[in-house]
Design an enzyme around this catalytic site. Sequence first.
Site, short mmCIF file in Angstrom:
data_model
loop_
_atom_site.label_atom_id
_atom_site.label_comp_id
_atom_site.label_asym_id
_atom_site.label_seq_id
_atom_site.Cartn_x
_atom_site.Cartn_y
_atom_site.Cartn_z
CB CYS A 102 109.22 80.77 13.46
SG CYS A 102 108.50 79.92 11.83
CB CYS A 105 107.08 73.76 12.41
SG CYS A 105 107.87 73.80 10.91
CB CYS A 185 112.94 77.83 6.71
SG CYS A 185 111.26 76.76 6.82
CD GLN A 308 99.38 69.53 -4.04
OE1 GLN A 308 99.77 70.15 -2.85
NE2 GLN A 308 98.19 69.18 -4.17
CG ASP A 358 90.96 75.80 -11.98
OD1 ASP A 358 91.04 74.88 -10.76
OD2 ASP A 358 91.10 76.94 -11.62
CG ASP A 406 92.89 68.50 -4.76
OD1 ASP A 406 92.41 68.92 -3.62
OD2 ASP A 406 94.21 68.52 -4.99
CB CYS A 433 94.24 70.13 2.50
SG CYS A 433 93.48 71.70 1.93
#
Length: 475
Positions: A102, A105, A185, A308, A358, A406, A433
């Site tokens: 998978c 991860c 998962c 989030q 936004d 952000d 990120c």
Amino acid sequence: MAINLIRVKSLIKLYTNIIEKYIKEYTMENTLLLTIKRMGINGEGIGYYKRKAIFVPMAITGEIVEVKITEDLEKYAYGEVTKYKKMSEHRVKPRCEYYGRCGGCQMQHIDYNYQLEIKRDLVKEAFDKYFEGKFGNVEFRNTIGMVNPWEYRNKTQLPTRHDGDKVVVGIYEKDSNRLVYIDKCLIENKLISSTMNNILDYLTKASINVYNPRFRQGNLKYIVLRGFEDTNEVQATFVLNEAEHRLINILKDVIKIDNVESVNYTINNDPKSIEIISGKVINIAGSEQIEGKLGHLNFKISPQSFFQLNSEQTTKLYDEIVKAINPQGTEKVLDLFCGIGSIGLYLSKSVKEVRGIDINKENILNAKIFAKDNNIDNSIFYCDKILTKLHEFEKEGFTPDVVIVDPPRKGLELQLINYFQKSNIKKIIYVSCNPSTLAKNINHLSNYYKINYIQPLDMFPQTSNVECVVCLERR
């Protein structure tokens, strides 16, 4: 003579291609002995052969491995481990039975404390590479992790298939269209996992028509679940290829499954679409929104709202933003790329005024509703292009004390960076990120802003992703 010359050239080209092919095949079959020197941004180990970087998944810094080259490019290559000659002390047995197949991860084979060290190093390496100023005195703080780095995701969106016996979901292998069917998962929260199993059992018994992308036949393409353990509420959204009356009636009864409070569907019949939910979402049972909590705030989330994915770490992230601001109660705060307004609303009780901007109408509508539901009257939200609104504020005489940014992974646009450089804004809190674009953007800002500190945070344990909060102050 001309004809013979053309034939000779053709033969030379033919034999050259054959020779290059055999050289490449010979190289690809060779096994290299590599020492892994560092970790890459995708969780792979990196070693070097004749100064060429070799990217090796499932390898860890310090390990000595035999590697078979799988793709040999001009400046770098990819390989796979055929044998571990020396293993890292940080290597652990992955808990997930699908790990390695998978693509969800990348770091389950690494103990969690070392994952946190790696993520801090990835941020530092990005600054070493892209930041041209001096940051010898800049504090790179340790990564903020989780006590339990499992079962944290509050949303999942998985493609569906029929395996011959039942309806199943899966995750694509990395860089492929091969689907690995999964029963559980380990990074989804328990509420989502149990609800997904109940939904799949129900859909199997109902004999529904599942989409097959190979033949472009069938209907149900994806199941999207969002679930908050604080409120025990789940939202189910089904992505269909077409509005089939029988299937929609079957999906309505998903509302009878424990904890499901919202059932919706949307149509996506574009086989090349990157977005899973790309059209209008139609509510067919229950409420259009579900309730969630974030610290002291209550939120109502619609299927298309951004929220989030790790509620616990999001609260820690927002606490770090508050610490970076060090509010005295008099601050005017501007929240850019504000989404549903969660950052601004979270800190609103500590400052004088919050304004959020936004470009997404749905996000701004939700932000206004959330402010009202939480009895917050010092926060205003605007749907507009950021620079357009900033110039309007300037004419109005509004100058924020603090700006929170952000942005998407691509970072800030140059025009916005130029605006900050010419502004009188005292403090910028940059949330990112993507360490690479973060370092590049801050490099542009560094002539006018100094870095107070850099705080990494692990929003997605077991993956290679890392979040950052950087506090910048006007020089």
